[in-house]
Design a protein around this motif. Structure first.
Motif, PDB file in Angstrom:
ATOM      1  N   LEU A 140       8.978   3.128  -6.578  1.00 63.98           N
ATOM      2  CA  LEU A 140       9.050   2.838  -5.151  1.00 63.98           C
ATOM      3  C   LEU A 140       8.285   3.916  -4.388  1.00 63.98           C
ATOM      4  N   LEU A 141       7.344   3.513  -3.562  1.00 61.59           N
ATOM      5  CA  LEU A 141       6.573   4.450  -2.747  1.00 61.59           C
ATOM      6  C   LEU A 141       6.887   4.248  -1.277  1.00 61.59           C
ATOM      7  N   ASP A 142       6.939   5.334  -0.526  1.00 60.72           N
ATOM      8  CA  ASP A 142       6.966   5.266   0.923  1.00 60.72           C
ATOM      9  C   ASP A 142       5.532   4.988   1.366  1.00 60.72           C
ATOM     10  N   ALA A 143       5.291   3.827   1.961  1.00 62.25           N
ATOM     11  CA  ALA A 143       3.923   3.415   2.284  1.00 62.25           C
ATOM     12  C   ALA A 143       3.243   4.347   3.276  1.00 62.25           C
ATOM     13  N   ALA A 144       4.007   5.121   4.030  1.00 59.84           N
ATOM     14  CA  ALA A 144       3.418   6.065   4.976  1.00 59.84           C
ATOM     15  C   ALA A 144       3.027   7.372   4.300  1.00 59.84           C
ATOM     16  N   LYS A 145       3.686   7.693   3.175  1.00 61.74           N
ATOM     17  CA  LYS A 145       3.460   8.989   2.525  1.00 61.74           C
ATOM     18  C   LYS A 145       2.694   8.874   1.218  1.00 61.74           C
ATOM     19  N   GLY A 146       2.692   7.709   0.608  1.00 64.58           N
ATOM     20  CA  GLY A 146       2.003   7.553  -0.660  1.00 64.58           C
ATOM     21  C   GLY A 146       2.704   8.284  -1.779  1.00 64.58           C
ATOM     22  N   LEU A 147       1.929   8.802  -2.712  1.00 64.13           N
ATOM     23  CA  LEU A 147       2.499   9.484  -3.870  1.00 64.13           C
ATOM     24  C   LEU A 147       3.028  10.855  -3.459  1.00 64.13           C
ATOM     25  N   GLU A 148       4.254  11.163  -3.902  1.00 64.83           N
ATOM     26  CA  GLU A 148       4.906  12.430  -3.582  1.00 64.83           C
ATOM     27  C   GLU A 148       5.279  13.135  -4.883  1.00 64.83           C
ATOM     28  N   PRO A 149       5.617  14.444  -4.808  1.00 69.65           N
ATOM     29  CA  PRO A 149       5.804  15.228  -6.040  1.00 69.65           C
ATOM     30  C   PRO A 149       6.743  14.618  -7.064  1.00 69.65           C
ATOM     31  N   THR A 167       5.048  -1.393  -9.143  1.00 63.97           N
ATOM     32  CA  THR A 167       4.985  -0.523  -7.971  1.00 63.97           C
ATOM     33  C   THR A 167       5.288  -1.318  -6.717  1.00 63.97           C
ATOM     34  N   PHE A 168       6.226  -0.815  -5.921  1.00 62.87           N
ATOM     35  CA  PHE A 168       6.597  -1.459  -4.655  1.00 62.87           C
ATOM     36  C   PHE A 168       6.366  -0.454  -3.538  1.00 62.87           C
ATOM     37  N   CYS A 169       5.406  -0.751  -2.654  1.00 61.92           N
ATOM     38  CA  CYS A 169       5.126   0.093  -1.488  1.00 61.92           C
ATOM     39  C   CYS A 169       6.083  -0.323  -0.377  1.00 61.92           C
ATOM     40  N   ASN A 170       7.057   0.524  -0.130  1.00 56.16           N
ATOM     41  CA  ASN A 170       8.166   0.219   0.760  1.00 56.16           C
ATOM     42  C   ASN A 170       7.899   0.726   2.176  1.00 56.16           C
ATOM     43  N   LYS A 171       8.766   0.342   3.077  1.00 62.71           N
ATOM     44  CA  LYS A 171       8.759   0.781   4.485  1.00 62.71           C
ATOM     45  C   LYS A 171       7.498   0.341   5.229  1.00 62.71           C
ATOM     46  N   MET A 172       7.025  -0.878   4.915  1.00 64.55           N
ATOM     47  CA  MET A 172       5.876  -1.412   5.642  1.00 64.55           C
ATOM     48  C   MET A 172       6.228  -1.750   7.088  1.00 64.55           C
ATOM     49  N   PHE A 195      -2.793  -4.108  -9.681  1.00 66.80           N
ATOM     50  CA  PHE A 195      -3.117  -5.501  -9.352  1.00 66.80           C
ATOM     51  C   PHE A 195      -2.204  -5.937  -8.216  1.00 66.80           C
ATOM     52  N   PRO A 196      -2.749  -6.124  -6.999  1.00 64.09           N
ATOM     53  CA  PRO A 196      -1.903  -6.560  -5.874  1.00 64.09           C
ATOM     54  C   PRO A 196      -1.368  -7.969  -6.105  1.00 64.09           C
ATOM     55  N   VAL A 197      -0.063  -8.064  -6.206  1.00 69.23           N
ATOM     56  CA  VAL A 197       0.596  -9.367  -6.320  1.00 69.23           C
ATOM     57  C   VAL A 197       0.991  -9.853  -4.927  1.00 69.23           C
ATOM     58  N   LEU A 198       1.623  -8.973  -4.152  1.00 66.86           N
ATOM     59  CA  LEU A 198       1.925  -9.239  -2.746  1.00 66.86           C
ATOM     60  C   LEU A 198       1.049  -8.334  -1.892  1.00 66.86           C
ATOM     61  N   TRP A 199       0.424  -8.908  -0.859  1.00 69.75           N
ATOM     62  CA  TRP A 199      -0.485  -8.140   0.003  1.00 69.75           C
ATOM     63  C   TRP A 199       0.059  -8.181   1.438  1.00 69.75           C
ATOM     64  N   PRO A 200       0.118  -7.015   2.104  1.00 67.22           N
ATOM     65  CA  PRO A 200       0.771  -6.971   3.415  1.00 67.22           C
ATOM     66  C   PRO A 200      -0.092  -7.543   4.539  1.00 67.22           C
ATOM     67  N   PHE A 286       4.062  -5.110  -1.807  1.00 67.75           N
ATOM     68  CA  PHE A 286       4.261  -4.484  -0.508  1.00 67.75           C
ATOM     69  C   PHE A 286       5.425  -5.187   0.182  1.00 67.75           C
ATOM     70  N   GLY A 287       6.201  -4.410   0.938  1.00 70.51           N
ATOM     71  CA  GLY A 287       7.311  -5.025   1.658  1.00 70.51           C
ATOM     72  C   GLY A 287       8.161  -3.982   2.348  1.00 70.51           C
ATOM     73  N   SER A 288       9.326  -4.414   2.777  1.00 72.89           N
ATOM     74  CA  SER A 288      10.274  -3.529   3.467  1.00 72.89           C
ATOM     75  C   SER A 288      11.680  -3.870   2.994  1.00 72.89           C
ATOM     76  N   ALA A 289      12.287  -2.943   2.262  1.00 74.54           N
ATOM     77  CA  ALA A 289      13.654  -3.173   1.796  1.00 74.54           C
ATOM     78  C   ALA A 289      14.628  -3.197   2.971  1.00 74.54           C
ATOM     79  N   MET A 290      14.369  -2.380   3.986  1.00 75.12           N
ATOM     80  CA  MET A 290      15.294  -2.304   5.110  1.00 75.12           C
ATOM     81  C   MET A 290      15.373  -3.630   5.855  1.00 75.12           C
TER      82      MET A 290
END
Length: 585
Positions: A140-149, A167-172, A195-200, A286-290
């Motif tokens: 799970l990635l924060d879409a605003a921060k990308g990869l973190e430590p 990979t799920f880019c969250n908080k879109m 490979f983008p399966v879902l595109w925002p 890509f999406g938003s769990a919240m």
């Protein structure tokens, strides 16, 4: 050459399993787990850097999987219930995951085992153990921060384990990096294609929904009317451009979607699932769990793409003649006729009223049946343990089950003999999966109870928490239990957890005194090697202690001192990890 961080993770994880020069154990089909039960199971660990929305994502997967009527929140408001996966008092107070949890549920004919793991680095040992039980992982990635430590560290572990990674880019629903930028980060950092399966479609306040590239259908969302409920969604075929333009109602976003659709189709090769299963390609979502945007879509896609229960390396030994000779390295497949499974986690006080202890077992092969008798990898040959009952796990909630199949994670009562990494098995062959080593501690402190009248409860609490494996106990040499107790852990927060759980679960206070050491090493040569080095004056400034099995441990104030000792004293072999010894029980 491996990076310093990669080498550190290898050090923490302990020795890798032996190379696979093995034969597969023959599998009489009549006695194996039913193929349809194996095929319908999916096992998924969720990993992320702290505050990327991991626990929220878990809750929404449970919501759309039908396991919850209303999703909780990590930091709950008055009308929201607490999360199912964060059930400890300290987790609820701080809004963080401290311990990995397991949620089992059925959805669309599949049986899912979701492992929600802690994100904070101080609890990473628990995460790594959960990954040992997983067949798939979602990063799970924060879409605003990308990869973190912490994301980087956990990815290295997934790669070492050979897990297919989603990979799920969250908080879109917040301002986010460009999807192309996120793809580039994954490629550059991990040498992993996506490979983008879902595109925002948009981000932040303009986040409208996602394009399902597999079906060429656009999903436009509206926030749920009821907090914690499911999002309302409208499905539009991509080729229905008039309706698409009308409902997106944003000319810039519409034109960007048309452009991205054409560009992705030209530049991205078709999805190759063999490369996904080999860890060379990650399906990207890509999406938003919240706000629940894209969560059910991910769940549905994962059921199609995720791998079913996989085979595992193991050591086997024929014990029928009582000789106990030579281990063979074998592959235990899910279809193997005998039951096998391994303990990857133990937990005390899931029900504080009953002071219960539970061992989390990942079933690898065969069928668990209520009341079955199993061998234990660290017990003497022929000794059997009765598994009177097993439980399906759903956070801190449990329900009794009569059968379990490969891929399932079950809880069994643990009177104290089952430890992390232990193998349970049936049949004449003694089976042992590669152990799960303890991490090298980096924090140390003395701990004591300020009230002598609480000593019995204090000792009971400490003993049960030690069995969970997040902390280790050290004592002075030849101390049979009457001297000062030292705790060792990977991170400082583990000590705070111990204090909080002693207070909340055992009703006792604990005082801690930090020590100025930063790493521990186990002396493989035993006490003779330690005594020789000490007599030669080589252990000046090094603290000599023993672990719970009276094995010598050396504590160092820095890496330089440990490296210098290893170079100077060739007879003193030092190891940064430990495993429980074999025992005759």
């Amino acid at each position: 050459m491996a990076s310093l961080e990669s080498r550190r993770i290898l050090l923490l994880l302990g020795p890798p399993p032996p190379p696979l020069e093995s034969r597969e154990i023959p599998t009489p089909a009549a006695a194996a787990a039913p193929t349809e039960e194996i095929d319908r199971r999916r096992n998924l660990a969720i990993i992320s850097h702290p505050d990327s929305g991991k626990t929220t994502m878990t809750e929404k997967l449970l919501l759309y999987g039908g396991a919850l009527q209303q999703a909780g929140a990590v930091r709950q408001k008055a009308e929201q219930r607490s999360t199912q996966s964060d059930f400890m008092e300290m987790e609820r107070e701080r809004g963080i995951s401290i311990s990995s949890t397991v949620m089992n549920f059925d959805y669309e004919g599949y049986r899912l085992n979701i492992l929600d793991t802690p994100g904070h680095q101080d609890f990473s040992e628990d995460t790594y153990r959960a990954l040992a039980a997983a067949d798939n992982a979602i990063m799970l990635l924060d879409a605003a921060k990308g990869l973190e430590p912490q994301t980087r560290k956990l990815f290295e572990v997934c790669r070492l384990r050979g897990l297919p990674l989603f990979t799920f880019c969250n908080k879109m629903d917040r301002p986010a990096l460009s999807p192309y930028e996120l793809m580039d980060q994954i490629q550059e950092e991990f040498n992993l294609e996506s490979f983008p399966v879902l595109w925002p479609i948009g981000d932040g306040d303009r986040f409208k929904g996602v394009l399902d590239r597999m079906e060429d259908v656009v999903h436009l969302y509206q926030k749920p009317v009821k907090r914690g409920g499911k999002a309302e969604v409208v499905l539009i075929p991509f080729n229905d451009t008039a309706k698409l333009r009308e409902l997106i109602n944003d000319e810039e976003l519409y034109n960007k979607l048309i452009e991205d659709h054409e560009l992705l189709n030209e530049l991205i090769e078709p999805l190759d699932m063999d490369r996904v299963l080999d860890g060379e390609l990650t399906p990207l979502f890509f999406g938003s769990a919240m706000t629940n945007f894209g969560v059910q879509l991910f769940l549905d896609k994962f059921l199609d793409m995720g791998t079913k229960p996989t085979s595992r390396d193991a050591f086997t030994k024929d014990t029928t003649d009582g000789s106990g000779n030579d281990d063979d390295t074998n592959i235990v497949s899910p279809q193997f006729q005998e039951f096998t499974g391994f303990v990857f986690k133990t937990q005390a006080n899931l029900d504080p009223k009953h002071r219960d202890r539970l061992a989390y077992v990942r079933v690898v092969s065969g069928v668990y049946e209520k009341g079955m008798k199993v061998g234990h990898s660290r017990s003497k040959a022929g000794k059997k343990y009765n598994l009177a009952q097993a439980q399906a796990l759903f956070g801190s909630d449990r329900s009794s089950i009569d059968v379990a199949y490969p891929g399932d994670v079950i809880g069994i009562n643990n009177p104290g003999m089952f430890g992390i990494g232990d193998t349970l098995f049936t049949g004449a062959d003694r089976v042992a999966f590669p152990g799960i080593p303890s991490f090298s501690p980096e924090k140390f402190c003395y701990i004591r109870s300020p009230n002598p009248s609480d000593y019995k409860s204090f000792r009971k609490g400490i003993d049960q928490l030690l069995q969970e494996g997040a902390i280790q106990a050290l004592r002075q040499r030849n101390d049979d239990g009457g001297g000062p107790l030292m705790l060792a852990a990977v991170g400082e927060l583990q000590f705070e957890v111990v204090q909080a759980r002693l207070k909340n679960e055992y009703k006792v206070e604990a005082l801690m005194e930090p020590l100025g050491y930063t790493l521990a090493r186990w002396a493989d040569g035993g006490w003779d090697a330690v005594d020789k080095a000490d007599a030669d004056g080589k252990l000046f400034g090094i603290m000599i202690v023993q672990d719970r099995w009276a094995r010598p441990v050396l504590l160092f104030r820095n890496d330089w001192k440990a490296s210098s000792l290893t170079e100077d004293e060739k007879d003193l072999q030092l190891s940064p990890w430990s495993q429980p010894p074999d025992f005759e029980g």
